[in-house]
Enzyme design. Structure first.
Site, mmCIF file in Angstrom:
data_model
loop_
_atom_site.group_PDB
_atom_site.id
_atom_site.type_symbol
_atom_site.label_atom_id
_atom_site.label_comp_id
_atom_site.label_asym_id
_atom_site.label_seq_id
_atom_site.Cartn_x
_atom_site.Cartn_y
_atom_site.Cartn_z
ATOM 1 N N GLY A 45 -3.004 5.841 1.704
ATOM 2 C CA GLY A 45 -2.661 4.822 2.707
ATOM 3 C C GLY A 45 -1.893 3.676 2.058
ATOM 4 O O GLY A 45 -0.874 3.205 2.574
ATOM 5 N N HIS A 46 -2.378 3.237 0.891
ATOM 6 C CA HIS A 46 -1.684 2.171 0.164
ATOM 7 C C HIS A 46 -0.316 2.657 -0.319
ATOM 8 O O HIS A 46 0.670 1.924 -0.263
ATOM 9 C CB HIS A 46 -2.500 1.727 -1.055
ATOM 10 C CG HIS A 46 -3.842 1.138 -0.734
ATOM 11 N ND1 HIS A 46 -5.023 1.767 -1.026
ATOM 12 C CD2 HIS A 46 -4.185 -0.036 -0.133
ATOM 13 C CE1 HIS A 46 -6.039 1.008 -0.640
ATOM 14 N NE2 HIS A 46 -5.563 -0.086 -0.083
ATOM 15 N N GLN A 162 -6.363 -7.605 11.486
ATOM 16 C CA GLN A 162 -5.866 -8.353 10.322
ATOM 17 C C GLN A 162 -4.360 -8.570 10.444
ATOM 18 O O GLN A 162 -3.838 -9.636 10.117
ATOM 19 C CB GLN A 162 -6.182 -7.604 9.032
ATOM 20 C CG GLN A 162 -5.522 -8.180 7.799
ATOM 21 C CD GLN A 162 -5.974 -7.481 6.542
ATOM 22 O OE1 GLN A 162 -7.015 -7.804 5.985
ATOM 23 N NE2 GLN A 162 -5.211 -6.514 6.077
HETATM 24 P P1 AMP Z 1 -7.103 -3.076 1.347
HETATM 25 O O1 AMP Z 1 -6.860 -2.709 -0.077
HETATM 26 O O2 AMP Z 1 -8.146 -2.256 2.013
HETATM 27 O O3 AMP Z 1 -7.281 -4.558 1.544
HETATM 28 O O4 AMP Z 1 -5.778 -2.705 2.135
HETATM 29 C C1 AMP Z 1 -4.527 -3.137 1.697
HETATM 30 C C2 AMP Z 1 -3.518 -2.758 2.736
HETATM 31 O O5 AMP Z 1 -3.518 -1.340 2.897
HETATM 32 C C3 AMP Z 1 -3.817 -3.362 4.117
HETATM 33 O O6 AMP Z 1 -2.600 -3.751 4.730
HETATM 34 C C4 AMP Z 1 -4.450 -2.203 4.844
HETATM 35 O O7 AMP Z 1 -4.304 -2.276 6.249
HETATM 36 C C5 AMP Z 1 -3.679 -1.036 4.265
HETATM 37 N N1 AMP Z 1 -4.423 0.209 4.425
HETATM 38 C C6 AMP Z 1 -5.710 0.456 4.074
HETATM 39 N N2 AMP Z 1 -6.068 1.717 4.421
HETATM 40 C C7 AMP Z 1 -4.987 2.269 5.024
HETATM 41 C C8 AMP Z 1 -4.718 3.532 5.607
HETATM 42 N N3 AMP Z 1 -5.640 4.506 5.660
HETATM 43 N N4 AMP Z 1 -3.492 3.755 6.126
HETATM 44 C C9 AMP Z 1 -2.543 2.783 6.099
HETATM 45 N N5 AMP Z 1 -2.724 1.568 5.544
HETATM 46 C C10 AMP Z 1 -3.932 1.308 5.011
#
Ligand code: AMP
Length: 289
Positions: A45-46, A162
């Site tokens: 996802g990242h 968010q």
């Molecule tokens: P985090 O590390 O969880 O704070 O997420 C960092 C970024 O990655 C944020 O913009 C999240 O929305 C995005 N993100 C987390 N999980 C996913 C996913 N499965 N698909 C797409 N973006 C994601």
């Protein structure tokens, strides 16, 4: 659009000063900078955000910072995964240009105060169930935006509310940054990828799938059932699942982020869910229209 060849090493910087120095030459050449803020524990996802950022800008900065001010549960902060070597390798392989990885002291002074009026976004769903969370998110995102000064910043739909909150931050402070929302990346069976998934047991991992299945069922029923029935059915389905402790399931208008009570023409709706599985809090959402 990124002009970096993928064999150039990933630059890792830990201070705002060295980040500023490193980015200055790009700015002097008027190159576009895209930014992807993360808390690490990276997954595909990242990486999808990094890949999307590369198509929009000349260089990509990713940050890894587990931000203490957005955690309302100290145990969650403590248990948050921090596999930095794996993360660094993934970013290098994805062709990310710069990793900004500051320590807490680099980002926060003592007894700092922060408040931004986020209106009802601060009081519903994630805002309601995680008091102070979005104040912490906006506090760190503003600090990171100041440090990176990106042209573009990419966020995931996975954290839909968010995104709305960061949109408010950008509007209210008139920041010259274009926000991009990237679709949620899922495991082959549909589970939304999350850094917290590694903490799920084998059984919990299976139970967590109910979140995605409920969202799918809600979407499938959109033109057959009322919004209220769709929501009640989803809540029943999740509450009757013994492996799941439901926190909320709601259907909101994507623009106003207020609860929808009927489907109005041209209105975009999103179903959002938060639930506990194996003592781990998971969130997911799906656009319905
Ligand atoms: P985090 O590390 O969880 O704070 O997420 C960092 C970024 O990655 C944020 O913009 C999240 O929305 C995005 N993100 C987390 N999980 C996913 C996913 N499965 N698909 C797409 N973006 C994601």
């Amino acid at each position: 659009m990124s002009n970096k060849n993928s064999f150039e090493p990933l630059e890792i910087v830990k201070t705002k000063e060295s980040l500023h120095q490193h980015l200055q030459s790009y700015r002097n050449d008027r190159l576009r900078i895209a930014f992807v803020p993360t808390m690490g524990g990276l997954h595909q996802g990242h990486i999808a955000l990094i890949n999307h950022a590369k198509t929009l800008a000349d260089m990509v900065v990713c940050s890894i910072f587990v931000n203490p001010t957005q955690f309302n549960d100290p145990r969650d902060l403590e248990k948050y995964p921090r596999p930095i070597e794996k993360d660094t390798n993934m970013l290098a392989q994805a062709g990310c240009d710069v990793l900004f990885k500051p320590e807490v002291e680099e980002m926060y002074g003592q007894d700092e105060q922060w408040h931004i009026n986020l209106g009802h976004l601060d009081n519903v769903l994630e805002g309601l169930h995680r008091p102070g969370h979005f104040q912490g998110v906006t506090q760190i995102v503003k600090k990171l935006f100041d440090a990176v000064q990106p042209d573009i910043a990419c966020f995931g739909q996975k954290d839909f509310q968010q995104f709305k909150v960061v949109e408010q931050l950008v509007i209210q402070l008139q920041l010259p940054i274009t926000l991009e929302m990237c679709p949620t990346v899922r495991e082959p069976d549909g589970l939304a990828m999350s850094s917290r998934n590694v903490r799920l047991s084998e059984n919990g991992r299976k139970q967590a799938l109910a979140l995605y299945q409920t969202l799918l069922q809600t979407k499938a029923g959109l033109h057959r059932k009322s919004i209220r029935t769709l929501r009640d059915d989803a809540i029943n389905m999740l509450e009757n699942n013994p492996g799941i402790r439901l926190e909320y399931f709601a259907i909101h208008d994507t623009e106003s982020f207020t609860e929808a009570d009927s489907l109005v023409k041209n209105q975009q709706l999103v179903a959002l869910v938060a639930a506990w599985v194996d003592g781990i809090r998971l969130i997911d959402n799906m656009l319905l229209t």
